[in-house]
Each structure stands twice: as C-alpha cells, then as structure tokens.
Enzyme design. Structure first.
Site, mmCIF file in Angstrom:
data_model
loop_
_atom_site.group_PDB
_atom_site.id
_atom_site.type_symbol
_atom_site.label_atom_id
_atom_site.label_comp_id
_atom_site.label_asym_id
_atom_site.label_seq_id
_atom_site.Cartn_x
_atom_site.Cartn_y
_atom_site.Cartn_z
ATOM 1 N N ALA A 32 17.354 44.765 19.685
ATOM 2 C CA ALA A 32 16.977 45.587 20.817
ATOM 3 C C ALA A 32 16.529 44.716 21.881
ATOM 4 C CB ALA A 32 16.210 47.008 20.687
ATOM 5 N N HIS A 34 15.051 42.332 24.778
ATOM 6 C CA HIS A 34 14.265 42.434 26.331
ATOM 7 C C HIS A 34 13.922 41.071 26.754
ATOM 8 C CE1 HIS A 34 10.642 42.671 24.224
ATOM 9 N NE2 HIS A 34 10.854 43.755 23.603
ATOM 10 N N GLY A 36 11.105 40.136 26.854
ATOM 11 C CA GLY A 36 9.810 39.486 26.066
ATOM 12 C C GLY A 36 10.628 38.574 24.958
ATOM 13 N N HIS A 37 11.672 38.963 24.636
ATOM 14 C CA HIS A 37 12.126 38.116 23.437
ATOM 15 C C HIS A 37 13.150 37.068 24.192
ATOM 16 C CE1 HIS A 37 12.739 42.200 21.289
ATOM 17 N NE2 HIS A 37 12.245 41.530 20.470
ATOM 18 N N LYS A 149 2.022 39.710 21.954
ATOM 19 C CA LYS A 149 1.883 41.018 22.074
ATOM 20 C C LYS A 149 1.375 41.674 20.623
ATOM 21 C CE LYS A 149 5.209 44.493 21.856
ATOM 22 N NZ LYS A 149 4.875 45.577 21.058
ATOM 23 N N SER A 186 10.705 47.000 22.577
ATOM 24 C CA SER A 186 11.925 47.659 21.996
ATOM 25 C C SER A 186 11.697 49.026 22.030
ATOM 26 C CB SER A 186 12.423 47.051 20.896
ATOM 27 O OG SER A 186 12.467 45.734 20.876
#
Ligand code: PAF
Length: 280
Positions: A32, A34, A36-37, A149, A186
């Site tokens: 999932a 986004h 951030g990844h 995070k 996610s």
C-alpha cells in the site's frame, strides 16, 4: 526490476547484484505504498548501488485481526511504483514463503519495546522483529531505511540489531506529510471524509505544543495536547508520551533530558493514527 517471491531466488539475486563490493540498501514495507515509502526508496537509490524493497503484509505483527483484514492491499500499483523508482529487486513473497513453519522466536528487547506501542499492542514488536530479522538475514543489506513516523519502531529495531549482531546501518528518514500536515500512512485511506477533515489537528496540535511548552511544565503540555485533541468528537487520544528520545521512557520535567520527543497515538474514528514531535 526483478519481482521475486522465493527466498532462495532473493538470496541468489542479491548475491549476484552485490558482486564486486556493490552496496545493498533494503527498504522493508507492508505494501500500500505512498509518498512516504517513495522517499525511503529514493534515498536508498541515492545512497546504495543495489536497492531491494520488500512488500510483505506481515501477519505476525498484527495483534488485531480486523486491522490485518482491512489493511489496504495494492500489489499491482506497488510494483508499478517500485519500477518507476528504479528499484532493482522487489521482494513480494507469500506468507508461506516467509513462514514455512511458525516463527516461535520471542524477543526480549527491554524497556524500549515495553512502553507505548509495546504496551498497547502486545506482540506487535515481536512480530516486527521476526520479519525484519528474517529480511536482514536474507538480504544482508549494508543499510536499511525506516520512516521516523514510527519513531519507536526504529528504536526497537536498533535494539534488535544490537542484540543479534547484524552488521548494517539503520537509516531513519523524516516523516512525509500531506499538504495539511497529516502524516502519510497506508491506513489513511480508511478515514471517513469527516474524520479525514479533522485528523490534521494531530500534527497541528503537536506543533502548537512546542510554543505552549515554552511557558508550561511537561505535565501541563502533555495534558494540553490530550485535552485539545480529545475535544474533537471524532478523535480519542490513546496515549501521548513525552519521553526521552533514546530510552523512550516517560519524563517528568523538561530538564531531565536534552533529547525529548512526544509520541502520540490517536483513534480517528476506528483508524489508529500515530505521530510524533521533537521538543529538543
Ligand atoms: O513499518 C512497517 O511498514 C513494518 O512494520 C515493517 C518494518 C515493514 C515490518 O513489517
């Protein structure tokens, strides 16, 4: 980019790719994917010769069956994103590939793993350590990238790396946020429109608490953050800990440490949002 699901093929492919002393960077994810990844992958791409990204929704770290059941699964889009990020190897195994037999290992990582998420989600960090230690053993990366995070997760993984004697660098990467400040996650897709609208108050309140803290005690700041967020009917703070940034143990006063972080978990409707802020 090679997409690999078998552990044997992964080891072989990484072995070939690292020939001649090329450095290997690993980005462990649960899919999932986004922005951030993407920031982790981009950083690994800049710093390492070979980039391996694992996409594996690890069941052993979920202490809540509903959370696992509803966790978003977007394998095709994940593979497309990784391809666009110029990843060398996307490791996308099944549960049987990773756990041909149940993993019965129990990690004892001390106080750092016992507070906050460790207290609220029994077994969670044990599952994280099971999968991350397996990935480290399979890939033998020079560097592994994790988002800040999940501040406590990084501290726990560092403790695990020390205990098991892995020879690699843990690279913490800054939290990536939506334009309104909500930490990318996610699980954000599960927020209802109404809750999504108020959820940015988490980071806004944390940021405002930096100024509030200048004129107030640690306890007053703690209570102000909790009361401010709990005033929203859609939100409920599960915990807010103003703690030492290394040991993660809660503090009583601002002068007790020169490394202080506030870690928070808030139920936004039925979605658990996690965030943190640095005070010093
Ligand atoms: O942070 C995550 O997404 C997971 O906890 C991790 C590190 C990929 C292990 O499953």
């Amino acid at each position: 980019m090679r997409i690999i699901s078998s552990v044997e093929q992964l080891k072989q492919a990484v072995g070939v790719a690292r020939a001649g002393g090329r450095t290997v960077g690993l980005v462990p994810t649960m899919g999932a994917l986004h922005e951030g990844h993407k920031s982790l992958v981009d950083r690994a791409r800049r710093e390492c010769d070979v980039v391996v990204v694992s996409v594996f929704l690890n069941p052993t770290q979920f202490n809540n069956a509903d959370d696992l059941r509803t966790y978003p699964r977007t394998a095709e889009a994940d593979a497309a994103m990784l391809e666009a990020c110029d990843v060398d190897i996307a490791f996308m195994p099944t549960v049987d590939d990773i756990y041909p037999e149940p993993d019965t290992r129990v990690f004892h990582l001390g106080p750092v793993a016992e507070v906050m998420e460790g207290a609220m989600r029994p077994g969670h960090f044990n599952g994280v350590c099971q999968i991350v230690s397996k990935l480290f053993a399979m890939v033998e990366p020079d560097r592994a990238y994790f988002g800040e995070k999940d501040y406590q997760q990084i501290a726990v993984i560092r403790a695990m790396v020390k205990q098991l004697g892995f020879n690699l660098e843990i690279v913490p990467c800054p939290c990536v946020r939506e334009a309104d400040g909500l930490a990318k996650s996610s699980r954000n897709v599960r927020l209802t429109p109404v809750v999504r609208k108020v959820a940015p108050a988490i980071y806004r309140t944390l940021k405002e608490s930096l100024r509030f803290a200048e004129g107030h005690s640690l306890e007053q700041t703690h209570d102000w953050v909790v009361a401010t967020l709990n005033a929203y009917p859609e939100m409920e703070v599960e915990y807010f800990s103003i703690c030492d940034g290394i040991t993660l143990q809660p503090l009583d006063s601002w002068d007790q440490s020169d490394n202080i972080v506030g870690c928070i978990t808030v139920y936004c409707g039925d979605v658990r949002e996690i965030d943190n802020i640095r005070y010093k």
